[in-house]
Design a protein around this motif. Sequence first.
Motif, PDB file in Angstrom:
ATOM      1  N   GLU A   1     -34.994 -35.407 -41.250  1.00 12.25           N
ATOM      2  CA  GLU A   1     -34.958 -34.020 -40.669  1.00 12.25           C
ATOM      3  C   GLU A   1     -36.230 -34.050 -39.691  1.00 12.25           C
ATOM      4  O   GLU A   1     -36.033 -33.185 -38.488  1.00 12.25           O
ATOM      5  CB  GLU A   1     -35.872 -33.221 -41.832  1.00 12.25           C
TER       6      GLU A   1
ATOM      7  N   ALA B   1     -26.403 -30.919 -34.360  1.00 14.37           N
ATOM      8  CA  ALA B   1     -27.458 -32.120 -34.174  1.00 14.37           C
ATOM      9  C   ALA B   1     -27.555 -33.097 -34.925  1.00 14.37           C
ATOM     10  O   ALA B   1     -27.586 -34.574 -34.509  1.00 14.37           O
ATOM     11  CB  ALA B   1     -28.816 -31.468 -34.149  1.00 14.37           C
ATOM     12  N   GLU B   2     -27.314 -33.063 -36.582  1.00 13.09           N
ATOM     13  CA  GLU B   2     -27.181 -34.202 -37.085  1.00 13.09           C
ATOM     14  C   GLU B   2     -25.859 -35.147 -37.016  1.00 13.09           C
ATOM     15  O   GLU B   2     -26.017 -36.490 -37.007  1.00 13.09           O
ATOM     16  CB  GLU B   2     -27.165 -33.564 -38.588  1.00 13.09           C
TER      17      GLU B   2
ATOM     18  N   VAL C   1     -34.016 -35.100 -36.419  1.00 15.59           N
ATOM     19  CA  VAL C   1     -33.354 -33.909 -36.210  1.00 15.59           C
ATOM     20  C   VAL C   1     -33.934 -32.770 -35.461  1.00 15.59           C
ATOM     21  O   VAL C   1     -33.603 -32.359 -34.541  1.00 15.59           O
ATOM     22  CB  VAL C   1     -32.429 -33.450 -37.515  1.00 15.59           C
TER      23      VAL C   1
ATOM     24  N   VAL D   1     -27.175 -37.213 -34.075  1.00 10.95           N
ATOM     25  CA  VAL D   1     -28.219 -38.311 -34.386  1.00 10.95           C
ATOM     26  C   VAL D   1     -27.415 -39.425 -35.054  1.00 10.95           C
ATOM     27  O   VAL D   1     -27.698 -40.637 -34.825  1.00 10.95           O
ATOM     28  CB  VAL D   1     -29.199 -37.614 -35.431  1.00 10.95           C
TER      29      VAL D   1
ATOM     30  N   ARG E   1     -27.988 -26.984 -36.444  1.00  9.44           N
ATOM     31  CA  ARG E   1     -28.721 -28.178 -36.966  1.00  9.44           C
ATOM     32  C   ARG E   1     -27.250 -29.229 -37.425  1.00  9.44           C
ATOM     33  O   ARG E   1     -27.760 -30.524 -37.215  1.00  9.44           O
ATOM     34  CB  ARG E   1     -29.637 -27.894 -38.068  1.00  9.44           C
TER      35      ARG E   1
END
Length: 752
Positions: free
Chosen positions: A172, A116-117, A175, A120, A113
């Motif tokens: 969130e 991925a953040e 994401v 983003v 995660r």
Amino acid sequence: MNLHSPSSTVADADLQERGGAPATWLPAVAEGLDIRRIFVAFRRRFRLFAAVALAVLLAVILVTLQATPKYTATANVMLDTRKERVSNVEEVLSGLPADSSAVDTEVEILKSRQLAERVVKGLKLEEDPEFNAAVRKPSGVKMLLGGIASLVGAKAPNLPQANSVEAQKLHEEVVDAVLDGLSVKRAGLTYVINVNYESDSPTKAAIIANKFAELYLLEQMEAKFDATQQATTWLNSRLGELRGQVQTDEAAVQQYKIANNLLSASGTNLTEQEISNYNLTLSQARAQVAEDQARLSTARSQLSRGSSGDDVGEALSSPVVQKLREQRAAVSAQVADLQGRYGERHPEMLKAKRQLSDIDTQIQDEIQRIISNLQAKAQVSSQRAAAVSGSLGGARGTLAANSRAMVRLNELQRNADASRTLYESYLNRYKETSTQGGLEQSDARVVSKAKIPTSQSSPKVALNLALGLVLAVGAGIGAVLLAEMLDAGLATAEDVERRLDTSYLGAIPLLASVAEGRTEAPIDYVMAKPLSSFSEAFRNLRTSVLYSRLGEPVKVVAITSALPGEGKTTTSICLARSAALQGAKVLVVDCDLRRRTVNRMLEAEPEIGLLEVLNGEATLEQTITLDAPSGAYILPLSKSNFTPKDVFGSVAMDKLLADLRQRYDLVILDTAPVLPVADTRVLAPKADVVVFLARWRKTPQHAIEAAFRLLSGTGAHVGGVALTQMDMKQQTKYGYGDPGYYYAEYKKYYVS
């Protein structure tokens, strides 16, 4: 009455545990694959199969057509086990090991995660409508709801906090949406990792896949750089502490030497050597003590067990004992010779025995001297060991006095040496780490960047249709299997004989299925068409009933069933009329006290009937009526004389049946159903044969089994089961192997 065999009881119990009757064609699987039976079952359920399969296939097609086209781009990242060695300095953060678990770990990192953040944030995907539902163009309903929510939120005092929470929640969700399109897989057993990304836009899919690979390499570099910086900072602070510690420890060593006049550490070697020699001598002395005591203990143990001492080890090796034994052997031989020559009392014999006794005494004296010698040796060796032990204690005391001051000095010296060694190792590591800045290398590299895909990856129309077709066929087959398993009714003679373990007496067809266009009642059709297949069914039933008890006459027949509405009265009247047309003298007795269906079918309401005969209020001649069309006789029930008494268990009923046996060739008792009414259980044992009726495909098997259990303790003889209201057209689909299965081939044989 043989209602159930032991094997059928076990099968029924197992069937009840499964909660349903088996499918009519499932025995084919157990006994051998019967393709034709399976084909008949599927032909019978073809509409269900087609409907379920078509519904599933249409659902798959609809989902496929409505799915948004997706495009997948792939970037290839390889974990590089080769490193450029600019220097021989060991890295702070080591490279990845070349094993399978390391590759799998990196796969999970690529799917993390945190990465991925960063993607983003780097691509500003929070502003992309594909991932952020909040920036999509809202519909009319959403606009209305949004306006209402904004009005309500404007009045709330904690709006900033709510907005912060909502912003975090929205982030969130973005994401999560980005992670949903990511797929990271290892390429076989290689070190290559495929980073796949699926998006509505082919260009966007390639950009995001490359971004994941780029940020993954950057994250590795940053991790190593951060680790190096943290290590350098920590080592620098630690060196200052260790430097002060080294100075303190070395100063303590010098001060202790001066205070205790220990300018030299020598002078203790001779004492230590002396202690070592004493230790060796003491060990040897103790071993000798143990050996001497063991020999003495062994000798005493042998003597205490009654030994003469001949087997003592020292006695065996003693030359004196050996010489005395040689003399004793010679004298023993002389004694034996004299004993055989002169006897026990001869002077020479007595002289020889005295010599032998004297030798034995000498041997024992010698053995006692040996034992005494062993005891003396043990005492000497013990005293020697004690003397050595005392000398050793004195030497140790001297060494302790000489070395007491050295203990503390050695401790201080060790502390100083350890502090200096630790300080030097940290100093060397600090210098190595300081030179690593800017030399960090990533453990992976991009082998191939993602290209813009030219064809959609999903939905795969051909694959979806193929899977949908397979799923549709499977669902259809499952529906057919489920329908067959839930079908608890009886359809064929095989069902009756296998599932109920009883005889199959025949089938009564549904009149509409064998006589199209006829409107008369079944009891009238038997008279109108005596050569029809419908009439033939009752002749077959009568034949089966008459031969159901071999060697015994059958005159009184009870017609019953498990539940109402199974055609008992129709079967009774049609059977009676058919038998009467064949010349038999037949009587139908209406024994259903509650329904009196015989009266309704014959459209007659007599004033007197069976109950009046049993009560003695009327005679048979007064109550029996003639069924004029057929010549059969009817013993009806009157309308108003119902009684709750047990009329069928009375002596009058027994006498009546005995009288009827004498007067008629066939007496048919139209009884009530077994489950709701107890009268039939009383009446059934009085009949020669009980004909049990079951409605074709309607009567549940469990109901029939329950009725059989109720009849099993009455002594009634159940001749078998007959299926009623059988649709002969549908039977050609159900009754493979059953006579009704071939109805289409032989129906022209009858007169319709």
